[in-house]
Design an enzyme around this catalytic site. Structure first.
Site, PDB file in Angstrom:
ATOM      1  N   SER A  67      12.824 -60.536  26.873  1.00 37.66           N
ATOM      2  CA  SER A  67      14.134 -60.492  27.259  1.00 37.66           C
ATOM      3  C   SER A  67      14.697 -61.665  26.416  1.00 37.66           C
ATOM      4  O   SER A  67      13.462 -61.896  25.529  1.00 37.66           O
ATOM      5  CB  SER A  67      15.169 -60.188  27.776  1.00 37.66           C
ATOM      6  N   ASP A 110      16.601 -48.909  26.588  1.00 35.48           N
ATOM      7  CA  ASP A 110      16.857 -49.925  26.598  1.00 35.48           C
ATOM      8  C   ASP A 110      18.518 -50.291  25.983  1.00 35.48           C
ATOM      9  O   ASP A 110      17.792 -50.518  24.379  1.00 35.48           O
ATOM     10  CB  ASP A 110      15.231 -50.976  26.253  1.00 35.48           C
ATOM     11  N   HIS A 142      14.896 -52.149  30.226  1.00 34.49           N
ATOM     12  CA  HIS A 142      15.349 -53.533  29.358  1.00 34.49           C
ATOM     13  C   HIS A 142      14.909 -53.504  31.325  1.00 34.49           C
ATOM     14  O   HIS A 142      13.419 -54.280  31.309  1.00 34.49           O
ATOM     15  CB  HIS A 142      16.474 -53.915  29.648  1.00 34.49           C
TER      16      HIS A 142
END
Length: 398
Positions: free
Chosen positions: A172, A343, A372
């Site tokens: 991320s 995601d 995610h």
């Protein structure tokens, strides 16, 4: 959050008087542990260090120098550095069982594993010059994490280990700061063997998460609501929610769905018996300015530095009236990318745009059901992602 507070109140009232909402499983001991304690709890060696950045931030970093399966071989090992995402911490890499956590898997595979923490989170909330109570302390976004945190941490690790290069794994926002640092700092980029990007985020033009609604709030109103210092820090009440609310029958589904609504649904792949560990260490906090930077990215659809709000302010920081764009084509570090089809934060359309700009993409795999958080917590993450990372690192070491 308000829904969880209501649930807590109901449980407190009904659960104690009528025996309702019984606990599904005992509380996991890691709930109250720090990072090194979580590591040693599973029989791995742990070392704690502090890195001081050029602008005075003191970052806690943790090391697993070797695994349980290879403790007899204490020679120099290849280095793997793992960097967490937004509102997270190094605990993300060790929150599952050893055979399900990337940090432990890499240690057992023969790597010297280091876990980073970005400024402002639970383990990186000190500065040589500013108090965390001051506005000045919180005047940062992912720009500064890329400009100061990553170079300082990587330099420290390589000096400590005597190595010339390391493997970088980002999740991320951990990929975001990698993209910035390795495209703007050629000297640093040369010290990276390979960049392993999990759920990578550069532009957020297509993201559809409910956080988008929050991001669309005007900056002045956002600051009026949340202030101008810390955003969503870890709080003792998070631990209460994790152990006394989210561990109970029916309510555990409410808690997990709160994660899925933000990050994407993959309901069968989350280890519900570890939910109290996830929630007791997350969120770990960041700055309001960092969230505002992401808000700007959502609104603009561009990958650029923080907009200070006026041409004069931008000129002071960048010597130009507008914040500069980050050019991904300048990042020549070999990169392998894994993204999820489900995601909501690293939307597949945004990832496709990213992939088209990477000049040294060596591998890409899209996992259709992944959201995610699956890249750090999914029960099948070793089979879906981690084994490939270990294999690729092994090839890169030859």
């Amino acid at each position: 959050m308000w829904l969880l507070l209501t649930a807590a109140s109901v449980i407190s009232t009904l659960g104690t008087t009528h025996g309702l909402f019984g606990k599904l499983h005992p509380t996991n001991p890691e709930v109250t542990m720090n990072i090194s304690q979580m590591i040693t709890y599973w029989g791995y060696p742990a070392e704690e260090y502090e890195v001081v950045t050029e602008d005075g931030y003191i970052l806690g970093i943790d090391r697993i120098p070797y695994g349980r399966k290879n403790s007899e071989n204490i020679g120099r090992r290849p280095v793997a550095f793992l960097q967490h995402g937004l509102l997270a911490s190094a605990t993300n890499w060790i929150s599952n069982l050893p055979n399900n956590s990337l940090a432990f898997i890499l240690a057992d595979a023969g790597y010297d594993v280091w876990l980073g923490n970005s400024r402002g989170n639970t383990w990186a909330r000190r500065n040589l010059y500013y108090s965390p109570d001051s506005v000045e302390f919180w005047a940062f976004s992912f720009d500064e994490m890329a400009k100061y945190d990553l170079p300082a941490t990587i330099d420290f690790i390589l000096k400590k280990t005597g190595q010339d290069k390391l493997h970088y794994v980002g999740h991320s926002q951990g990929t975001t700061i990698g993209f910035i640092a390795f495209s703007t700092n050629p000297k640093l980029a040369k010290r990276i063997k390979t960049f392993y990007a999990l759920a990578p985020v550069a532009t957020v033009k297509y993201t559809e998460t409910l956080l988008n609604k929050l991001m669309l709030v005007p900056s002045f109103l956002f600051k009026l609501i949340f202030g101008n210092k810390i955003f969503y820090p870890h709080h003792f009440f998070d631990q209460f929610l994790a152990t006394e609310v989210c561990s109970r029958e029916t309510v555990d589904l409410l808690c997990s769905n709160a994660l899925f609504i933000i990050c994407g649904f993959d309901t069968m792949n989350l280890n519900m018996s570890r939910l109290d560990v996830y929630l007791s260490h997350n969120p770990a906090g960041t700055s309001v300015q960092n969230v505002l930077h992401w808000s700007q990215a959502v609104k603009s659809g561009k990958f650029q530095a923080f907009d200070w709000g006026s041409p004069v302010q931008n000129m002071m920081h960048y010597h130009q009236s507008m914040p500069p764009y980050y050019n991904l084509t300048d990042m020549h570090v070999p990169i392998a990318v894994w993204n999820g089809g489900n995601d909501l934060l690293a939307d597949p359309h945004d990832v496709d745009l990213l992939l088209s700009k990477l000049p040294n993409l060596i591998y890409h795999r899209k996992i259709p059901p992944y959201n995610h958080l699956d890249f750090i917590w999914a029960m099948d993450a070793p089979q879906a992602v981690y084994n490939e990372i270990v294999s690729m690192m092994g090839t890169d070491n030859k």
